[in-house]
Design a protein around this motif. Structure first.
Motif, PDB file in Angstrom:
ATOM      1  N   ALA A  67       9.166   4.838   6.612  1.00 29.79           N
ATOM      2  CA  ALA A  67       8.354   4.531   7.707  1.00 29.79           C
ATOM      3  C   ALA A  67       8.707   5.271   9.069  1.00 29.79           C
ATOM      4  O   ALA A  67       7.995   5.476   9.964  1.00 29.79           O
ATOM      5  CB  ALA A  67       8.333   2.977   8.045  1.00 29.79           C
ATOM      6  N   THR A 100       0.890  -1.103  -0.084  1.00 22.96           N
ATOM      7  CA  THR A 100       0.062   0.083   0.008  1.00 22.96           C
ATOM      8  C   THR A 100       0.979   1.054  -0.204  1.00 22.96           C
ATOM      9  O   THR A 100       1.938   1.307   0.594  1.00 22.96           O
ATOM     10  CB  THR A 100      -0.904   0.188   1.170  1.00 22.96           C
ATOM     11  N   LEU A 101       0.650   2.033  -0.850  1.00 23.43           N
ATOM     12  CA  LEU A 101       1.327   3.424  -0.959  1.00 23.43           C
ATOM     13  C   LEU A 101       0.193   4.464  -0.586  1.00 23.43           C
ATOM     14  O   LEU A 101      -0.534   4.765  -1.348  1.00 23.43           O
ATOM     15  CB  LEU A 101       2.095   3.437  -2.390  1.00 23.43           C
ATOM     16  N   ALA A 102       0.472   5.115   0.423  1.00 18.20           N
ATOM     17  CA  ALA A 102      -0.083   6.056   1.053  1.00 18.20           C
ATOM     18  C   ALA A 102       0.241   7.456   1.020  1.00 18.20           C
ATOM     19  O   ALA A 102       1.469   7.518   0.707  1.00 18.20           O
ATOM     20  CB  ALA A 102      -0.916   5.738   2.381  1.00 18.20           C
ATOM     21  N   ALA A 104      12.064   1.447   2.402  1.00 15.95           N
ATOM     22  CA  ALA A 104      10.648   1.173   3.159  1.00 15.95           C
ATOM     23  C   ALA A 104      10.852   1.549   4.622  1.00 15.95           C
ATOM     24  O   ALA A 104      10.438   2.385   5.420  1.00 15.95           O
ATOM     25  CB  ALA A 104      10.212  -0.319   3.413  1.00 15.95           C
ATOM     26  N   LEU A 105      12.019   1.247   5.122  1.00 16.27           N
ATOM     27  CA  LEU A 105      12.650   1.470   6.453  1.00 16.27           C
ATOM     28  C   LEU A 105      12.253   3.161   6.673  1.00 16.27           C
ATOM     29  O   LEU A 105      12.215   3.490   7.726  1.00 16.27           O
ATOM     30  CB  LEU A 105      13.901   0.920   6.870  1.00 16.27           C
ATOM     31  N   ARG A 121       8.010  -9.909   1.743  1.00 17.65           N
ATOM     32  CA  ARG A 121       7.316  -8.498   2.171  1.00 17.65           C
ATOM     33  C   ARG A 121       7.736  -7.549   0.996  1.00 17.65           C
ATOM     34  O   ARG A 121       7.256  -6.168   1.295  1.00 17.65           O
ATOM     35  CB  ARG A 121       7.846  -7.881   3.464  1.00 17.65           C
ATOM     36  N   GLU A 141       6.703   9.727   0.437  1.00 21.20           N
ATOM     37  CA  GLU A 141       5.942   8.744   0.012  1.00 21.20           C
ATOM     38  C   GLU A 141       5.968   7.602   0.948  1.00 21.20           C
ATOM     39  O   GLU A 141       7.256   7.171   1.107  1.00 21.20           O
ATOM     40  CB  GLU A 141       6.364   8.222  -1.376  1.00 21.20           C
ATOM     41  N   ARG A 142       5.011   7.270   1.346  1.00 20.56           N
ATOM     42  CA  ARG A 142       4.990   6.050   2.521  1.00 20.56           C
ATOM     43  C   ARG A 142       5.127   4.734   1.720  1.00 20.56           C
ATOM     44  O   ARG A 142       4.121   4.540   1.046  1.00 20.56           O
ATOM     45  CB  ARG A 142       3.905   6.203   3.366  1.00 20.56           C
ATOM     46  N   ILE A 143       5.878   4.045   1.901  1.00 14.75           N
ATOM     47  CA  ILE A 143       5.813   2.744   1.634  1.00 14.75           C
ATOM     48  C   ILE A 143       5.535   1.900   2.892  1.00 14.75           C
ATOM     49  O   ILE A 143       6.016   1.827   3.879  1.00 14.75           O
ATOM     50  CB  ILE A 143       7.196   2.117   1.061  1.00 14.75           C
ATOM     51  N   ARG A 144       4.307   1.025   2.609  1.00 10.94           N
ATOM     52  CA  ARG A 144       3.729   0.168   3.776  1.00 10.94           C
ATOM     53  C   ARG A 144       4.190  -1.275   3.418  1.00 10.94           C
ATOM     54  O   ARG A 144       3.496  -2.032   2.673  1.00 10.94           O
ATOM     55  CB  ARG A 144       2.258   0.400   3.946  1.00 10.94           C
ATOM     56  N   LEU A 145       4.996  -1.662   4.462  1.00  8.79           N
ATOM     57  CA  LEU A 145       5.194  -2.961   4.250  1.00  8.79           C
ATOM     58  C   LEU A 145       4.080  -3.810   5.014  1.00  8.79           C
ATOM     59  O   LEU A 145       3.320  -3.402   6.029  1.00  8.79           O
ATOM     60  CB  LEU A 145       6.517  -3.493   5.309  1.00  8.79           C
ATOM     61  N   ILE A 146       3.658  -4.945   4.522  1.00 11.71           N
ATOM     62  CA  ILE A 146       2.676  -5.724   5.034  1.00 11.71           C
ATOM     63  C   ILE A 146       3.342  -6.914   5.896  1.00 11.71           C
ATOM     64  O   ILE A 146       4.439  -7.429   5.533  1.00 11.71           O
ATOM     65  CB  ILE A 146       2.037  -6.351   3.970  1.00 11.71           C
ATOM     66  N   GLY A 147       2.770  -7.271   6.989  1.00 16.63           N
ATOM     67  CA  GLY A 147       3.085  -8.305   7.821  1.00 16.63           C
ATOM     68  C   GLY A 147       4.351  -8.103   8.582  1.00 16.63           C
ATOM     69  O   GLY A 147       4.436  -7.123   8.610  1.00 16.63           O
TER      70      GLY A 147
END
Lengths: 363, 332, 370
Positions: free
Chosen positions: C289, A4-6, C285-286, C326, C303-309
């Motif tokens: 975040a 997801t890129l928010a 990602a780190l 991930r 720009e936020r990269i959301r890691l899943i899990g």
């Protein structure tokens, strides 16, 4: 693979919806004091905190250890043992005075009007009870429903906070959850009775940064959905920037600055807030420069200094004529010419001092 | 779960087998191997006489053969012979033969065991809930008069040696004031009522004394648990304080309490010497003491083996119950 | 704001070649005087698993083939989330634990499997500072004894000089030299961390491994201790391996940064490389975040990269690239083949272990397109 890129670069504060100035007031705290008698003497954990919070808004309470940020918030939930604490002042939650209220009152408002989630999700869930029933119990305590209905509600809440396979997960024990999943379960527990106020005590401090980001997003999303007011207790100014509408800065048990997150973080008016901001290396500032720490250590809560508690560490007390800082505790008052902003400081023109002397060092 | 069960039982069995080897090794080889002969010939022993006796009883056979006989005795029983003539039959499980009493050690233990079992389990009915309830009450009202009384009394009683407490209580409560009935052993099969009355005094005194120790343990644990984060979470759900204490906090106490009690019971099943002596009932403790006095090694070894077996079984039961009270144990 | 569009090519500072094992060897140390070379070092901890009738022993791959080097006066940051192996790596370098594989070259010798008595001189040269300033100081010893013991073990000064030297050290780390006879509990958390630093400095080490030295401290005290460490680095020329999860502090303090994930180095490079032009998806990602204080100062949020899990178990790490489960860029090759640490284009000092490294500008473009 999904990701997801928010956030698409909207203006600051980017991740918060616009404020509704007419939202009803949920919580008014006035001159709250919490003291603990101990063998060594009276610990003044909170010696004067005042703020107000409206529905749907997030207030971050910021301070270092011993600032009273957690203690003052636990007083709202009535979590201090009445035999071992002295509480005075006023806490008006949803129209009800809580200072001096009997335990019965607290039992009624806990989880329904105000709920709390804690720093360490590992120790905050009962290790020997299944996660689903732990959530269901809170629902059962306030609703006349069958166990099955409550269990269903628990699964539904787990689903809402993004726990995958909520049916199966509800039947598992906390040790079978990862840190991030446990904190999600705690949030589900906090929101199960749709409280008007959610108090989150350092909810991401024990988590890794990528998981922290997930949890902060979740809290932002859920607030939009549930419309709760949130008190976010944290020591991390960057987290404040991400999630808060308003900030209350506390030092040695007192509120020292209050305003919108934008105002307080970008244009603070209290020397302690300046010190906090200067202490944090940012992700973009020039490297190679020295940090500007606050000298010394916080005062002992057993024995607060005369006058302003921050004076022994303050680099600006010589700007105040006479010995006022040492002699007289500054009132928590409106910043001259800036309605809605409060500070506890004798400085006459903090805005100018900040702009001329402090801001340049923060770049 | 079944795998866990199987593994635990397997472990218990192997520990028992090792104990048998160890007991045999300690009591029938090495310096102890001539003990029976010395016992039989008393002060007239010469090396030659010891040798003759050993030969007659088959105690000069190779260790492996003797061990084989020993194990065979445990499993199917064996005949005891002297110079080829039949002395007696030792029924399975044959734990040893007392040449002095001309009796199987198993028979002697069978007579003493019901007494010990009654003492330990009867008093457990008092001290298990007693320690728990008083400990919780004391812990949750820390600093109150009730807490001070409970802690004070348990400190005073608990710090005096048990035999003194038992003796004083026996003298006052039973002999002098007649608050409790006199103690005696009447077999349960003979007269259940008399059996119960005969043990009542022992149960109450032994049970109360043991409670003092558990009260302090539960209290300390409770005070810790009541300040645990998850108890705070429970409180913040808006449930009653009673539920917070008796459901959430108490739940965490179960596992360690169970361990403690289980192992203590296992240990005390090898005999409560003072209790048996003071209250005049013949249990395993007195049996062991008497055999010690007579250097009756086969009987001593039997009591040791039985005591060890109780501890192993108690451990096993604790382990199995642990799975019920502590779900985290399955994985670790 | 950072300009991601410019991609200025920096002149290579040192020559680098790739060895057969996929490790980086600095062939020339014209400018960097290499103190410590870690090559393919690994540490497996046995864990018992009780699923069958008999317990099985499995291996937790806490550190699984890590290579880097450290030059004189340099600060290398080890960052990553919990369980990435950064703390274990620190303990391996100081030889508090013995590696399962690989070599650790210090002072021209491989100390990886050296015996305790041969390690003694090296123990002096490599010191450690711990996270918990309370737990790592013996509460029954005075400061004089705590720091003095370090001096005496390594015969740093004659006996008569121990106390003056301890006082000198206290002064160096900003403590009152008169407090030499006090016990640890008479000091605050920040002061205790200073004592820990003084103890490490007592033996004049060449390398200090600092494991989360400020994360237990309050913000204002953190800054005091960080400034102290910067000063020591500047004045004494000590090289640091700085283990931390706080990306802001690492950026402030470290010249080079190694980003770790599940026991492996994902990306290693100079500060600018890592913070401004990260190429590994995990690094990106780190960094994205990390909450950013500048949002309120009008900065455009990352720009936020959301890691899943969650991070997978180090007992049974994913095949190929460990981050692939991930990663939003993962393709078949990522599961099949483990990407080696390879230098970025035109940037020999910046190495990345990824099949699809790219600078962040392209990522932003992706977002806009989607």
């Amino acid at each position: 693979m999904t990701s997801t890129l928010a956030g698409s670069g909207s203006p600051a504060p980017a991740r918060r919806p616009p404020l509704d100035p007419n939202a009803p007031v949920i919580l008014t705290v006035e001159d709250l004091k919490v003291q603990f008698p101990t063998e060594d003497g009276l610990v003044n954990a909170v010696s004067g905190v005042s703020y107000e919070l409206r529905a749907g808004q997030t207030l971050a309470i910021v301070g270092e250890s011993g600032s009273g940020k957690s203690v003052s918030s636990m007083a709202i939930m009535g979590l201090h043992d009445p035999k071992r604490s002295r509480i005075s002042g006023s806490i008006l939650l949803d129209g009800q005075e809580l200072v001096g209220a009997p335990q019965k009152t607290f039992q009624r408002i806990r989880s329904t009007t105000a709920a709390m989630i804690f720093q360490d999700p590992q120790s905050s869930l009962h290790p020997l009870k299944k996660v689903g029933p732990q959530i269901a119990e809170a629902y059962l305590a306030h609703h006349k429903v069958s166990k099955q209905v409550a269990a269903k509600r628990a699964v539904e809440m787990l689903d809402r906070v993004g726990v995958p396979n909520p049916d199966r997960r509800a039947k598992q024990y906390p040790f079978e959850f990862s840190g991030g999943m446990r904190q999600r379960a705690m949030i589900a527990l906090g929101l199960v009775n749709d409280p008007k106020l959610l108090i989150a005590d350092e909810p991401t401090t024990a988590l890794d940064v990528t998981v922290q980001a997930q949890i902060l997003d979740l809290m932002n999303d859920l607030q939009r959905e549930f419309g709760s007011a949130i008190i976010m207790i944290t020591h991390d100014l960057a987290v404040v920037a991400e999630i808060a509408d308003f900030v209350l800065v506390m030092y040695a048990g007192r509120s020292v600055e209050h305003g919108t997150a934008q105002e307080v973080l970008a244009n603070p008016r209290n020397p302690y807030t300046w010190g906090l901001l200067s202490s944090v290396p940012s992700l973009t500032a020039d490297v190679g420069t020295e940090l500007h720490p606050i000298p010394g250590n916080p005062p002992s809560l057993l024995n607060l200094p005369e006058g302003c508690s921050f004076r022994p560490r303050c680099g600006f007390s010589d700007r105040v004529p006479g010995d006022r800082c040492a002699a007289e505790l500054p009132e928590f008052r409106q910043v001259p010419g800036e309605p809605g902003r409060m500070t506890r400081c004798h400085l006459e023109d903090p805005a100018a001092i900040f702009a001329d002397e402090v801001a340049p060092t923060l770049e | 779960m079944i795998v866990y069960l199987a593994r635990r039982i397997l472990l218990a069995i192997s520990v028992l087998l090792a104990t048998i080897v160890l007991v045999f090794g300690l009591f029938f080889t090495g310096p102890a191997k001539d003990a029976v002969a010395y016992q039989l010939c008393g002060t007239h022993c010469t090396n030659a006489r010891v040798k003759t006796i050993n030969q007659g009883l088959g105690l000069n056979e190779p260790v492996v053969k003797q061990f084989g006989d020993y194990v065979k005795g445990i499993v199917v029983g064996r005949d005891i012979t002297n110079n080829g003539s039949f002395v007696g039959h030792c029924d399975a499980p044959c734990l040893g033969w007392s040449y002095i009493q001309q009796e199987s050690a198993t028979t002697m233990i069978k007579q003493a065991l019901p007494v010990t079992l009654a003492i330990v389990f009867g008093s457990a009915v008092i001290f298990i809930p007693g320690g728990l309830i008083l400990g919780v009450l004391s812990g949750r009202t820390r600093g109150s008069p009730l807490d001070r009384i409970i802690v004070g009394v348990s400190q005073v009683i608990g710090n005096v040696p048990y035999y003194a407490v038992a003796l004083i209580f026996n003298l006052y409560l039973i002999f002098d004031w007649h608050i409790l009935p006199g103690t005696q052993y009447v077999p349960l099969t003979q007269n259940a009522g008399k059996w119960f009355i005969g043990f009542l005094g022992i149960w109450i005194i032994y049970g109360l004394f043991n409670s003092t120790y558990y009260v302090r343990f539960v209290r300390a644990f409770m005070i810790n648990t009541l300040s645990a984060d998850y108890v705070r979470t429970a409180r913040s759900k808006g449930i009653s304080e009673r539920r917070v204490v008796w459901v959430h906090a108490l739940r965490a106490t179960f596992a360690p309490y169970l361990t403690l009690i289980g192992l203590d019971i296992g240990t005390s099943l090898s005999g409560a010497i003072f209790t048996e002596q003071i209250f005049g009932v013949q249990g395993l403790g007195l049996l062991a003491i008497r055999s010690l006095g007579q250097s009756d090694l086969p009987v001593i070894s039997a009591t040791v083996l039985v005591g060890a077996a109780f501890i192993v079984v108690a451990n096993l039961i604790v382990d199995l119950l642990y799975v019920v009270v502590d779900p985290t144990v399955k994985l670790s | 704001m950072t300009d991601y569009t410019s991609d200025a090519v920096e002149p290579p500072v040192v020559d680098i070649s790739k060895s057969a094992g996929g490790t980086i060897v600095h062939e020339s140390s014209r400018e960097r005087e290499i103190l410590l070379t870690v090559t393919d070092v690994a540490k497996y901890f046995p864990v018992k698993e009780y699923s069958g009738l008999f317990p099985k022993t499995l291996q937790t791959r806490a550190v699984d083939g890590v290579s880097f080097d450290l030059a004189k006066g340099e600060t290398l940051g080890l960052v990553g989330e919990s369980g990435c192996g950064k703390t274990t790596t620190g303990r391996l370098i100081t030889r508090l634990i013995e590696p399962s594989a690989g070599s650790i070259e210090f002072g021209g010798r491989d100390i990886a499997h050296m015996k305790e008595k041969d390690l003694r001189p090296m123990r002096r040269d490599i010191q450690m500072i711990f996270q918990d300033p309370y737990g790592s100081l013996n509460p029954r010893f005075t400061v004089l004894k705590i720091i003095g013991a370090a001096l005496e073990i390594h015969d740093m000064v004659p006996k008569s000089q121990v106390k003056p030297r301890v006082q000198e050290l206290l002064e160096l780390v900003g403590l009152n030299p008169e407090h030499v006879n006090r016990y640890p509990n008479e000091f605050s958390g920040g002061q205790r961390q200073r004592i820990g630093i003084a103890r490490a400095l007592a033996v004049e080490p060449k390398v200090v491994v600092a494991d989360e030295p400020v994360s237990a401290l309050d913000v204002s005290i953190q800054a005091q201790v960080m400034n102290l460490m910067s000063k020591l680095r500047r004045e004494l020329g000590i090289a640091f391996v700085f283990i931390a999860h706080d990306l802001g502090i690492v950026r402030h303090f470290c010249d080079r940064i190694a980003v770790m994930y599940l026991g492996k180095v994902m990306e290693i490079g100079d500060r600018e490389d890592i913070y401004e032009k990260p190429q590994h998806p995990y690094t990106q990602a780190l960094l994205s975040a990390a909450p950013d204080l500048n949002v309120v100062r009008g900065a455009v949020p990352n720009e936020r990269i959301r890691l899943i899990g969650d991070v997978p178990s180090p007992i049974d790490p994913p095949s190929g690239c460990r981050f692939r489960t991930r990663c939003w860029k993962a393709q078949e090759i990522c599961a099949a083949e483990e990407p080696p640490l390879e230098p970025a284009k035109d940037k020999p000092k910046h190495t990345i272990a990824c099949h699809f490294p790219e600078v962040k500008t392209e990522l932003v473009a992706d977002v806009e397109a989607s």
